[in-house]
Motif scaffolding. Structure first.
Motif, PDB file in Angstrom:
ATOM      1  N   ILE A 124       1.584  61.077  41.594  1.00  0.00           N
ATOM      2  CA  ILE A 124       1.121  60.383  42.795  1.00  0.00           C
ATOM      3  C   ILE A 124       1.372  58.890  42.646  1.00  0.00           C
ATOM      4  CG2 ILE A 124      -0.872  59.928  44.282  1.00  0.00           C
ATOM      5  CD1 ILE A 124      -2.132  62.502  43.040  1.00  0.00           C
ATOM      6  N   ALA A 125       2.173  58.346  43.543  1.00  0.00           N
ATOM      7  CA  ALA A 125       2.419  56.899  43.530  1.00  0.00           C
ATOM      8  C   ALA A 125       1.252  56.155  44.176  1.00  0.00           C
ATOM      9  CB  ALA A 125       3.723  56.580  44.265  1.00  0.00           C
ATOM     10  N   ARG A 126       0.724  56.686  45.285  1.00  0.00           N
ATOM     11  CA  ARG A 126      -0.442  56.096  45.957  1.00  0.00           C
ATOM     12  C   ARG A 126      -1.303  57.234  46.480  1.00  0.00           C
ATOM     13  NH1 ARG A 126      -2.074  54.338  51.061  1.00  0.00           N
ATOM     14  NH2 ARG A 126      -0.144  55.044  52.073  1.00  0.00           N
ATOM     15  N   ASN A 127      -2.518  57.320  45.963  1.00  0.00           N
ATOM     16  CA  ASN A 127      -3.392  58.449  46.284  1.00  0.00           C
ATOM     17  C   ASN A 127      -4.160  58.172  47.580  1.00  0.00           C
ATOM     18  OD1 ASN A 127      -4.618  60.901  46.057  1.00  0.00           O
ATOM     19  ND2 ASN A 127      -6.021  60.319  44.423  1.00  0.00           N
ATOM     20  N   ARG A 128      -3.451  58.253  48.687  1.00  0.00           N
ATOM     21  CA  ARG A 128      -4.063  57.993  49.988  1.00  0.00           C
ATOM     22  C   ARG A 128      -4.918  59.183  50.423  1.00  0.00           C
ATOM     23  NH1 ARG A 128      -1.658  61.252  53.486  1.00  0.00           N
ATOM     24  NH2 ARG A 128       0.552  61.823  53.247  1.00  0.00           N
ATOM     25  N   PRO A 129      -5.912  58.958  51.278  1.00  0.00           N
ATOM     26  CA  PRO A 129      -6.722  60.070  51.803  1.00  0.00           C
ATOM     27  C   PRO A 129      -5.851  61.080  52.544  1.00  0.00           C
ATOM     28  CG  PRO A 129      -7.748  57.952  52.295  1.00  0.00           C
ATOM     29  CD  PRO A 129      -6.389  57.647  51.742  1.00  0.00           C
ATOM     30  N   GLY A 130      -6.112  62.346  52.326  1.00  0.00           N
ATOM     31  CA  GLY A 130      -5.390  63.399  53.033  1.00  0.00           C
ATOM     32  C   GLY A 130      -4.111  63.854  52.366  1.00  0.00           C
ATOM     33  N   LEU A 131      -3.755  63.244  51.213  1.00  0.00           N
ATOM     34  CA  LEU A 131      -2.494  63.601  50.555  1.00  0.00           C
ATOM     35  C   LEU A 131      -2.518  65.051  50.083  1.00  0.00           C
ATOM     36  CD1 LEU A 131       0.284  62.712  49.552  1.00  0.00           C
ATOM     37  CD2 LEU A 131      -0.813  61.866  47.458  1.00  0.00           C
ATOM     38  N   LEU A 132      -3.606  65.446  49.429  1.00  0.00           N
ATOM     39  CA  LEU A 132      -3.708  66.837  48.965  1.00  0.00           C
ATOM     40  C   LEU A 132      -3.705  67.799  50.152  1.00  0.00           C
ATOM     41  CD1 LEU A 132      -4.110  69.005  46.823  1.00  0.00           C
ATOM     42  CD2 LEU A 132      -6.557  68.480  46.835  1.00  0.00           C
ATOM     43  N   GLY A 133      -4.351  67.414  51.229  1.00  0.00           N
ATOM     44  CA  GLY A 133      -4.359  68.258  52.424  1.00  0.00           C
ATOM     45  C   GLY A 133      -2.970  68.467  52.994  1.00  0.00           C
ATOM     46  N   ASP A 134      -2.136  67.406  52.947  1.00  0.00           N
ATOM     47  CA  ASP A 134      -0.763  67.541  53.427  1.00  0.00           C
ATOM     48  C   ASP A 134       0.022  68.546  52.591  1.00  0.00           C
ATOM     49  OD1 ASP A 134      -1.315  65.686  55.349  1.00  0.00           O
ATOM     50  OD2 ASP A 134      -0.307  64.015  54.342  1.00  0.00           O
ATOM     51  N   VAL A 135      -0.149  68.455  51.257  1.00  0.00           N
ATOM     52  CA  VAL A 135       0.547  69.390  50.363  1.00  0.00           C
ATOM     53  C   VAL A 135       0.055  70.812  50.612  1.00  0.00           C
ATOM     54  CG1 VAL A 135       0.965  70.028  47.954  1.00  0.00           C
ATOM     55  CG2 VAL A 135       0.931  67.612  48.616  1.00  0.00           C
ATOM     56  N   VAL A 184      12.559  75.806  49.218  1.00  0.00           N
ATOM     57  CA  VAL A 184      12.189  75.108  50.461  1.00  0.00           C
ATOM     58  C   VAL A 184      11.066  74.113  50.172  1.00  0.00           C
ATOM     59  CG1 VAL A 184      11.228  75.369  52.774  1.00  0.00           C
ATOM     60  CG2 VAL A 184      12.911  77.028  51.916  1.00  0.00           C
ATOM     61  N   LEU A 185      10.067  74.545  49.398  1.00  0.00           N
ATOM     62  CA  LEU A 185       8.959  73.665  49.022  1.00  0.00           C
ATOM     63  C   LEU A 185       9.461  72.426  48.298  1.00  0.00           C
ATOM     64  CD1 LEU A 185       5.910  73.090  48.579  1.00  0.00           C
ATOM     65  CD2 LEU A 185       6.073  74.486  46.493  1.00  0.00           C
ATOM     66  N   ARG A 186      10.368  72.651  47.338  1.00  0.00           N
ATOM     67  CA  ARG A 186      10.920  71.526  46.574  1.00  0.00           C
ATOM     68  C   ARG A 186      11.586  70.509  47.520  1.00  0.00           C
ATOM     69  NH1 ARG A 186      12.634  71.685  41.231  1.00  0.00           N
ATOM     70  NH2 ARG A 186      12.842  73.970  41.338  1.00  0.00           N
ATOM     71  N   ASN A 187      12.398  71.015  48.439  1.00  0.00           N
ATOM     72  CA  ASN A 187      13.131  70.129  49.348  1.00  0.00           C
ATOM     73  C   ASN A 187      12.193  69.365  50.280  1.00  0.00           C
ATOM     74  OD1 ASN A 187      15.604  70.914  48.281  1.00  0.00           O
ATOM     75  ND2 ASN A 187      15.826  72.632  49.706  1.00  0.00           N
ATOM     76  N   VAL A 188      11.144  70.040  50.760  1.00  0.00           N
ATOM     77  CA  VAL A 188      10.212  69.384  51.683  1.00  0.00           C
ATOM     78  C   VAL A 188       9.398  68.312  50.955  1.00  0.00           C
ATOM     79  CG1 VAL A 188       8.174  69.710  53.138  1.00  0.00           C
ATOM     80  CG2 VAL A 188      10.062  71.356  53.237  1.00  0.00           C
ATOM     81  N   VAL A 189       8.867  68.672  49.778  1.00  0.00           N
ATOM     82  CA  VAL A 189       8.020  67.722  49.048  1.00  0.00           C
ATOM     83  C   VAL A 189       8.821  66.502  48.599  1.00  0.00           C
ATOM     84  CG1 VAL A 189       6.583  67.418  46.983  1.00  0.00           C
ATOM     85  CG2 VAL A 189       6.362  69.488  48.360  1.00  0.00           C
ATOM     86  N   GLN A 190      10.101  66.703  48.288  1.00  0.00           N
ATOM     87  CA  GLN A 190      10.936  65.576  47.889  1.00  0.00           C
ATOM     88  C   GLN A 190      11.096  64.551  49.012  1.00  0.00           C
ATOM     89  OE1 GLN A 190      14.519  67.465  46.445  1.00  0.00           O
ATOM     90  NE2 GLN A 190      13.798  67.517  44.323  1.00  0.00           N
ATOM     91  N   LYS A 191      10.866  64.967  50.250  1.00  0.00           N
ATOM     92  CA  LYS A 191      10.959  64.051  51.388  1.00  0.00           C
ATOM     93  C   LYS A 191       9.650  63.299  51.640  1.00  0.00           C
ATOM     94  CE  LYS A 191      15.175  65.420  52.479  1.00  0.00           C
ATOM     95  NZ  LYS A 191      16.331  64.511  52.324  1.00  0.00           N
ATOM     96  N   MET A 192       8.578  63.711  50.954  1.00  0.00           N
ATOM     97  CA  MET A 192       7.278  63.088  51.185  1.00  0.00           C
ATOM     98  C   MET A 192       7.173  61.745  50.464  1.00  0.00           C
ATOM     99  SD  MET A 192       4.633  66.319  50.874  1.00  0.00           S
ATOM    100  CE  MET A 192       3.207  65.258  51.212  1.00  0.00           C
ATOM    101  N   ASP A 193       6.519  60.811  51.129  1.00  0.00           N
ATOM    102  CA  ASP A 193       6.217  59.539  50.477  1.00  0.00           C
ATOM    103  C   ASP A 193       5.045  59.735  49.520  1.00  0.00           C
ATOM    104  OD1 ASP A 193       8.185  58.296  51.983  1.00  0.00           O
ATOM    105  OD2 ASP A 193       6.783  57.804  53.610  1.00  0.00           O
ATOM    106  N   ASN A 194       4.966  58.884  48.535  1.00  0.00           N
ATOM    107  CA  ASN A 194       3.814  58.769  47.623  1.00  0.00           C
ATOM    108  C   ASN A 194       3.748  59.816  46.519  1.00  0.00           C
ATOM    109  OD1 ASN A 194       2.780  56.559  49.136  1.00  0.00           O
ATOM    110  ND2 ASN A 194       1.875  58.007  50.596  1.00  0.00           N
ATOM    111  N   ILE A 195       4.535  60.898  46.579  1.00  0.00           N
ATOM    112  CA  ILE A 195       4.487  61.855  45.475  1.00  0.00           C
ATOM    113  C   ILE A 195       5.908  62.213  45.022  1.00  0.00           C
ATOM    114  CG2 ILE A 195       2.297  62.842  46.260  1.00  0.00           C
ATOM    115  CD1 ILE A 195       3.791  65.304  47.163  1.00  0.00           C
TER     116      ILE A 195
END
Length: 259
Positions: free
Chosen positions: A13-24, A60-71
């Motif tokens: 986690i680069a920045r542990n913003r609120p809701g990050l775990l919920g997004d994952v 698919v999970l790998r590709n999607v998460v790689q597009k997410m900011d902060n992780i």
């Protein structure tokens, strides 16, 4: 339909913003990937055991998460024993950077150490574990607790737990692959008899688990080598403690109080 299979995902986690775990969790839910266990494995890392019946969903999970900011994904693979322990206890076991079979613990981590050894002891066949540590740090209690946790019987081949034990034979029901054989490397090499050493050789060749305290003295005084060990565990009172055998080298066995 494929059988369901476990995967281990860990992300930094680069920045542990609120809701990050919920997004994952939402992404996993949309892909119909179940979360089996989740835990932090470091200050800014999170690990998950996942369950899916479709390996393509993992890509698919790998590709999607790689597009997410902060992780950033650091691990996405079928879980190893160390991955499972990391999720269970919330931290990774410290491993020697040069000798990958050496693992380090401190006394405050006895629960993690017992779990680690128990997972090894559950494996079938010959498993050889060495455990280094100064007196009264918890070596013997960890060995016994790990044997119990692995649902194995334990037998002391040599020990100083209550009084000095130097076995020269075993009963019929003590020789089985469901046993864990506990050996004090100092007693077996510096205080043993020829009959004891004959038994020791038999046990070392027997397809069952063995845990040897003080493996360095054991290999120094016998024909065995450190390369014969599958795992070496170092247990300290605190991270900076030096494990030394100067009392034995300078004044003999009687001055080294065993745990």
């Amino acid at each position: 339909m494929e059988a369901k299979k476990e995967w281990y995902m860990e992300y930094e986690i680069a920045r542990n913003r609120p809701g990050l775990l919920g997004d994952v969790a939402s992404i996993l839910g949309m892909l119909n990937i179940n979360i089996v266990t989740i835990n932090g494995v470091d200050t800014m890392r999170r690990g998950m055991l996942l369950l899916t019946d479709d390996d393509e969903k993992i890509e698919v999970l790998r590709n999607v998460v790689q597009k997410m900011d902060n992780i950033t994904i650091t691990r996405l693979r079928p879980p190893t024993m160390l991955d499972r322990l990391a999720v269970r206890h919330g931290r990774y076991i410290e491993r020697d950077s040069e000798d990958k079979k050496t693992f380090r613990f401190v006394r405050d981590e006895l629960g993690l150490l017992v779990d680690f050894m128990a997972e090894i002891l559950k494996k079938e066949g010959h498993q050889l574990i060495g455990i280094r540590g100064m007196p009264r740090v918890g070596k013997t209690e960890s060995m016994i607790a790990a044997s119990v946790s692995a649902n194995k019987r334990w037998t002391f081949i040599s020990s100083t737990l209550l009084r000095q034990t130097v076995r020269s034979s075993l009963a019929i029901d003590e020789l089985s692959t469901d046993h864990v054989y506990l050996i004090d490397g100092i007693v077996s090499t510096l205080r043993s008899t020829e009959k004891h050493y004959t038994l020791l050789r038999e046990i070392m060749n027997f397809p069952a688990a063995k845990i040897i305290e003080h493996p360095d003295i054991f290999v120094r005084e016998s024909e065995y080598e450190l390369s014969d060990f599958h795992y070496i565990i170092e247990l300290r009172h605190h991270p900076e403690e030096e494990i030394t055998y100067e009392l034995i080298n300078n004044r003999g066995f009687d001055n080294f109080e065993m745990n």
